[in-house]
Enzyme design. Structure first.
Site, PDB file in Angstrom:
ATOM      1  N   ASP A  75       0.811  -1.211   0.000  1.00  0.00           N
ATOM      2  CA  ASP A  75       0.000   0.000   0.000  1.00  0.00           C
ATOM      3  C   ASP A  75       0.851   1.271   0.000  1.00  0.00           C
ATOM      4  O   ASP A  75       0.479   2.270  -0.619  1.00  0.00           O
ATOM      5  CB  ASP A  75      -0.931   0.000   1.216  1.00  0.00           C
ATOM      6  CG  ASP A  75      -2.078  -0.986   1.061  1.00  0.00           C
ATOM      7  OD1 ASP A  75      -2.386  -1.358  -0.084  1.00  0.00           O
ATOM      8  OD2 ASP A  75      -2.668  -1.384   2.090  1.00  0.00           O
ATOM      9  N   LEU A  91     -10.288   5.138  10.105  1.00  0.00           N
ATOM     10  CA  LEU A  91     -11.045   4.005  10.636  1.00  0.00           C
ATOM     11  C   LEU A  91     -10.587   3.669  12.050  1.00  0.00           C
ATOM     12  O   LEU A  91     -11.405   3.424  12.939  1.00  0.00           O
ATOM     13  CB  LEU A  91     -10.869   2.796   9.716  1.00  0.00           C
ATOM     14  CG  LEU A  91     -11.572   1.503  10.137  1.00  0.00           C
ATOM     15  CD1 LEU A  91     -13.087   1.670  10.082  1.00  0.00           C
ATOM     16  CD2 LEU A  91     -11.129   0.343   9.254  1.00  0.00           C
ATOM     17  N   SER A  92      -9.275   3.684  12.272  1.00  0.00           N
ATOM     18  CA  SER A  92      -8.735   3.402  13.595  1.00  0.00           C
ATOM     19  C   SER A  92      -9.136   4.463  14.609  1.00  0.00           C
ATOM     20  O   SER A  92      -9.221   4.185  15.809  1.00  0.00           O
ATOM     21  CB  SER A  92      -7.210   3.299  13.531  1.00  0.00           C
ATOM     22  OG  SER A  92      -6.802   2.280  12.653  1.00  0.00           O
ATOM     23  N   THR A 117     -10.730   3.816   5.195  1.00  0.00           N
ATOM     24  CA  THR A 117     -10.401   2.484   5.701  1.00  0.00           C
ATOM     25  C   THR A 117      -8.984   2.434   6.258  1.00  0.00           C
ATOM     26  O   THR A 117      -8.464   1.345   6.536  1.00  0.00           O
ATOM     27  CB  THR A 117     -10.551   1.430   4.588  1.00  0.00           C
ATOM     28  OG1 THR A 117      -9.766   1.818   3.458  1.00  0.00           O
ATOM     29  CG2 THR A 117     -11.996   1.294   4.173  1.00  0.00           C
ATOM     30  N   ALA A 118      -8.343   3.598   6.416  1.00  0.00           N
ATOM     31  CA  ALA A 118      -6.976   3.643   6.924  1.00  0.00           C
ATOM     32  C   ALA A 118      -6.968   4.229   8.345  1.00  0.00           C
ATOM     33  O   ALA A 118      -7.694   3.760   9.222  1.00  0.00           O
ATOM     34  CB  ALA A 118      -6.102   4.449   5.963  1.00  0.00           C
TER      35      ALA A 118
END
Length: 313
Positions: free
Chosen positions: A86, A205-206, A201-202
């Site tokens: 990524d 998200l956390s 989503t990276a």
């Protein structure tokens, strides 16, 4: 003669090997091939000179967005094959987005959330690519700019997110944030994240932000460990410009896509907006975002054990 590019992670032996083999294969099929490493898209960290700030205090290693394009890469290329994880995909997106080149992303790393396929499927994918049997999906990007006294100090393209936090991270900060023509807001938190749908989503998200499907034209603002129950993630139109003013005496750190950035002092302003450049991804089959969420992040997986409708005797 058709032209293609290859960008690879040069610290991974397998990526280097595949880049050499793929270059040979494409040239044997009559293609002109240019190669580059993902290192050219890494932003690096910079530090403006100490106070008193002046317009001469510019980061010495600052590179403008359109100057990250690799040598010999141009808009005549049909596609670019990206070999790495990524991080390499994020780097390659900054390198080729100004040219509008579609990327076939091949996972030679671990999670590979942004990659289209694994190495074992590369031969079939190249055959499909050369036959023109693919679609192109566009993903929005953020233009991140750091201003001091209305002078541009630093800028970058970001596919995932921009993060602004105190250094070290553990420490409360205040941020004055103005989104479009809306009234400014004050957020007290360890930091803030402004993310694209791809970046949802990276890190976002956390930090408790929602997952956003890639086709939705929005950004999201996610506080990191906010000091208020009322400070929660906000989703808003990506047509709205964002300006962030550090309301704290401490020096802050601006990070784009997790690999580079610049120091921000109280007199500075961080400006964000949707980039005129999109990241373009080669899709060899119909993209099914929920399937990717399930396979990569375990979202929506069926429960291993479900309660039985039978009554126990």
């Amino acid at each position: 003669m058709p032209k293609a590019g290859i960008i690879y992670n040069d610290i991974k032996p397998i990526a280097c090997q595949v880049a050499q083999e793929l270059t040979k294969t494409l040239r044997q099929n009559g293609w002109q091939v240019e190669t580059a490493t993902g290192f050219g898209g890494l932003l690096g960290y910079v530090e403006p000179a100490a106070a008193p700030p002046t317009i001469q205090d510019r980061p010495v290693c600052h590179t403008r967005i359109d100057q990250l394009v690799p040598p010999n890469f141009d808009d005549a290329m049909k596609f670019v094959v990206v070999l790495g994880g990524d991080g390499t995909v994020l780097s390659a997106a900054r390198q080729v987005a100004p040219l509008g080149l579609p990327m076939l992303t091949v996972n030679t790393g671990h999670l590979g959330f942004l990659t289209e396929l694994y190495l074992q499927h590369l031969d079939e994918a190249i055959a499909q690519l050369l036959a023109g049997e693919y679609d192109v999906e566009e993903r929005s990007m953020i233009t991140v700019q750091l201003f001091r006294q209305n002078d541009l100090l630093w800028e970058a393209l970001s596919l995932n997110e921009m993060v602004l936090h105190r250094e070290p991270l553990a420490g409360m900060c205040h941020f004055e944030i103005k989104i479009g023509a809306h009234a400014p807001v004050d957020i007290a938190a360890d930091g803030i994240i402004v993310a694209t749908p791809t970046g949802s989503t990276a890190y976002s998200l956390s930090a408790g932000g929602p997952v956003v499907t890639p086709d939705v034209p929005v950004f999201q603002l996610a506080p990191i460990c906010p000091h208020s129950l009322a400070s929660r993630a906000l989703v808003f139109s990506d047509s709205e410009p964002v300006n962030i003013f550090p309301a704290t005496p401490h020096r802050l750190m601006l990070v784009a896509d997790g690999n580079g950035g610049a120091y921000v002092i109280p007199e500075d302003r961080v400006s964000l907006g949707r980039s005129p450049y999109n990241a373009k991804f080669v899709r060899l089959q119909r993209q099914e975002f929920f399937r990717i969420l399930r396979e990569k992040l375990g979202w929506g997986m069926p429960h291993v054990a479900k309660p039985s409708s039978r009554k126990f005797s």
